[in-house]
Design a protein around this motif. Structure first.
Motif, short mmCIF file in Angstrom:
data_model
loop_
_atom_site.label_atom_id
_atom_site.label_comp_id
_atom_site.label_asym_id
_atom_site.label_seq_id
_atom_site.Cartn_x
_atom_site.Cartn_y
_atom_site.Cartn_z
N ARG A 34 0.83 -1.20 0.00
CA ARG A 34 0.00 0.00 0.00
C ARG A 34 0.87 1.25 0.00
O ARG A 34 0.61 2.21 -0.73
N ARG A 35 1.94 1.24 0.80
CA ARG A 35 2.86 2.38 0.83
C ARG A 35 3.61 2.53 -0.49
O ARG A 35 3.84 3.65 -0.96
N VAL A 36 3.97 1.41 -1.10
CA VAL A 36 4.65 1.47 -2.40
C VAL A 36 3.73 2.12 -3.44
O VAL A 36 4.14 2.99 -4.21
N GLY A 37 2.49 1.69 -3.47
CA GLY A 37 1.54 2.25 -4.43
C GLY A 37 1.31 3.73 -4.24
O GLY A 37 1.18 4.49 -5.21
N GLU A 38 1.26 4.17 -2.98
CA GLU A 38 1.07 5.59 -2.70
C GLU A 38 2.24 6.42 -3.20
O GLU A 38 2.05 7.50 -3.78
N ARG A 39 3.46 5.93 -2.99
CA ARG A 39 4.65 6.67 -3.42
C ARG A 39 4.84 6.63 -4.92
O ARG A 39 5.31 7.60 -5.52
N ALA A 40 4.50 5.51 -5.53
CA ALA A 40 4.74 5.35 -6.97
C ALA A 40 3.68 6.04 -7.82
O ALA A 40 4.01 6.68 -8.84
N PHE A 41 2.41 5.93 -7.41
CA PHE A 41 1.33 6.41 -8.28
C PHE A 41 0.27 7.25 -7.55
O PHE A 41 -0.74 7.62 -8.15
N GLY A 42 0.50 7.50 -6.27
CA GLY A 42 -0.55 8.18 -5.51
C GLY A 42 -1.66 7.22 -5.14
O GLY A 42 -2.78 7.65 -4.83
N GLY A 43 -1.37 5.92 -5.18
CA GLY A 43 -2.36 4.88 -4.89
C GLY A 43 -2.54 3.97 -6.09
O GLY A 43 -2.48 4.43 -7.24
N TRP A 44 -2.73 2.67 -5.83
CA TRP A 44 -2.87 1.71 -6.94
C TRP A 44 -4.10 1.97 -7.79
O TRP A 44 -4.16 1.56 -8.95
N ASN A 45 -5.11 2.64 -7.23
CA ASN A 45 -6.32 2.95 -7.99
C ASN A 45 -6.04 3.92 -9.13
O ASN A 45 -6.89 4.09 -10.02
N HIS A 46 -4.86 4.56 -9.11
CA HIS A 46 -4.52 5.48 -10.19
C HIS A 46 -3.76 4.80 -11.33
O HIS A 46 -3.39 5.47 -12.31
N VAL A 47 -3.53 3.50 -11.22
CA VAL A 47 -2.84 2.77 -12.28
C VAL A 47 -3.85 2.27 -13.30
O VAL A 47 -4.82 1.59 -12.94
N ASP A 48 -3.63 2.60 -14.55
CA ASP A 48 -4.49 2.14 -15.64
C ASP A 48 -3.98 0.76 -16.07
O ASP A 48 -3.09 0.65 -16.93
N VAL A 49 -4.53 -0.29 -15.48
CA VAL A 49 -4.06 -1.65 -15.76
C VAL A 49 -4.28 -2.02 -17.22
O VAL A 49 -3.46 -2.71 -17.83
N ASP A 50 -5.38 -1.56 -17.81
CA ASP A 50 -5.63 -1.85 -19.22
C ASP A 50 -4.52 -1.26 -20.09
O ASP A 50 -4.09 -1.88 -21.08
N ARG A 51 -4.04 -0.08 -19.73
CA ARG A 51 -2.96 0.54 -20.49
C ARG A 51 -1.67 -0.26 -20.33
O ARG A 51 -0.93 -0.47 -21.29
N VAL A 52 -1.40 -0.72 -19.10
CA VAL A 52 -0.22 -1.54 -18.87
C VAL A 52 -0.28 -2.81 -19.73
O VAL A 52 0.71 -3.20 -20.36
N HIS A 53 -1.44 -3.45 -19.77
CA HIS A 53 -1.59 -4.66 -20.57
C HIS A 53 -1.41 -4.38 -22.06
O HIS A 53 -0.81 -5.18 -22.78
N ALA A 54 -1.94 -3.25 -22.51
CA ALA A 54 -1.80 -2.90 -23.93
C ALA A 54 -0.34 -2.67 -24.28
O ALA A 54 0.14 -3.10 -25.34
N LEU A 55 0.38 -1.98 -23.40
CA LEU A 55 1.81 -1.76 -23.62
C LEU A 55 2.59 -3.07 -23.59
O LEU A 55 3.49 -3.29 -24.40
N ARG A 56 2.23 -3.94 -22.65
CA ARG A 56 2.89 -5.25 -22.57
C ARG A 56 2.73 -6.02 -23.88
O ARG A 56 3.70 -6.57 -24.41
N ASP A 57 1.52 -6.04 -24.41
CA ASP A 57 1.28 -6.77 -25.65
C ASP A 57 2.03 -6.15 -26.82
O ASP A 57 2.43 -6.84 -27.76
N ALA A 58 2.23 -4.84 -26.76
CA ALA A 58 2.89 -4.13 -27.87
C ALA A 58 4.40 -4.27 -27.84
O ALA A 58 5.05 -4.26 -28.90
#
Length: 283
Positions: A34-58
């Protein structure tokens, strides 16, 4: 050092599926992550997982490695994808106070992506095991504790495992030719001399380990504490004494036909890594 587990699976298995951390808690309930997510992205809820998956596939597929390895400059998608990992690593280092964070993702394509990240000091420990042992391991049924036994780990046929073994090991060799620091270690050597091999890895990582740093190692065992591995082998949930023993069950349990198939497909690289192809060669 801080072991993060297989960060390549963090986006789906942890952020989205809320599987268990190595500490036993759900990802959303783990104070460390939870602390990692806050420092990295302001919280894991701010990570666009669909975008990460799209980039991974690309960009992060084995078939993309030749392009990643030969390009004079990586496309923007590579830098964007690598930045997600760089932010996790930096935040984990800050939260844990560690000088080095360890991502055990094992995906060779991801390593080729990360070499383009200018803010990551990428050093790869390339662990090699006899391809026939790897092939046998991938045929076994192993439940995934993080899903409370509802799912099993991926399984591959010996033929497919042999092809993947060749591809990934060759890719890590190519990574070294592109200027990335790579330290190769055979599984069998590590089990035979864990203390001296860990000292070598420490030197490779830029750390000068003291005798007390390896106090958890005993004669044929390791005493493990609670960790925060985000994903990986079920052994990451082990706490307490773990026996260190070389697993050669494949010698008797992998059918001879499959053993010969894997040996033939992987013969050039097995020889290059010093593995005998026939029993007579090991005498």
């Amino acid at each position: 050092m801080c072991a993060l587990g297989e960060v390549v699976h963090l986006w789906q298995r942890d952020i989205r599926d809320d599987e268990r951390c190595g500490c036993g808690a759900r990802f959303s309930g783990c104070a460390f992550w939870r602390r990692v997510g806050e420092r990295a992205f302001g919280g894991w809820n701010h990570v666009d997982v669909d975008r990460v998956h799209a980039l991974r596939d690309a960009v992060e597929r084995t078939r993309h490695i030749p392009r990643l390895a030969t390009a004079a400059e990586a496309p923007p998608e590579v830098h964007e994808y690598a930045d997600f990992y760089a932010r996790v690593y930096a935040a984990a280092a800050e939260v844990s106070g560690a000088e080095v964070v360890v991502d055990s993702s094992k995906h060779s394509a991801l390593a080729h992506v990360l070499r383009w990240a200018g803010d990551i000091d990428l050093r790869v420990v390339h662990v090699v095991r006899d391809a026939r042992g790897v092939a046998y391991s991938w045929t076994k049924r192993v439940s995934r504790p993080e899903t409370d036994g509802a799912e099993e780990m991926t399984r591959y046929s010996p033929g497919r495992s042999a092809m993947l073994w060749n591809a990934h090991n060759a890719a890590f060799g190519l990574l070294a030719k592109r200027g990335v620091a790579v330290h190769r270690l055979r599984y069998e050597e590590f089990l035979a001399h864990p203390r001296s091999e860990l000292l070598k890895i420490g030197d490779f990582a830029g750390l000068r380990l003291r005798p007390g740093d390896l106090a958890f190692l005993g004669n044929g065992y390791a005493d493990l504490g609670v960790g925060h591995s985000a994903a990986g082998n079920p052994m990451r949930f082990t706490v307490g004494r773990l026996e260190l023993r070389r697993d050669d069950a494949w010698v008797s349990s992998l059918p001879a036909k499959q053993r010969r198939l894997v040996g033939a497909v992987c013969a050039p690289m097995l020889r290059a890594y010093g593995y005998p192809l026939l029993k007579e060669e090991s005498r």
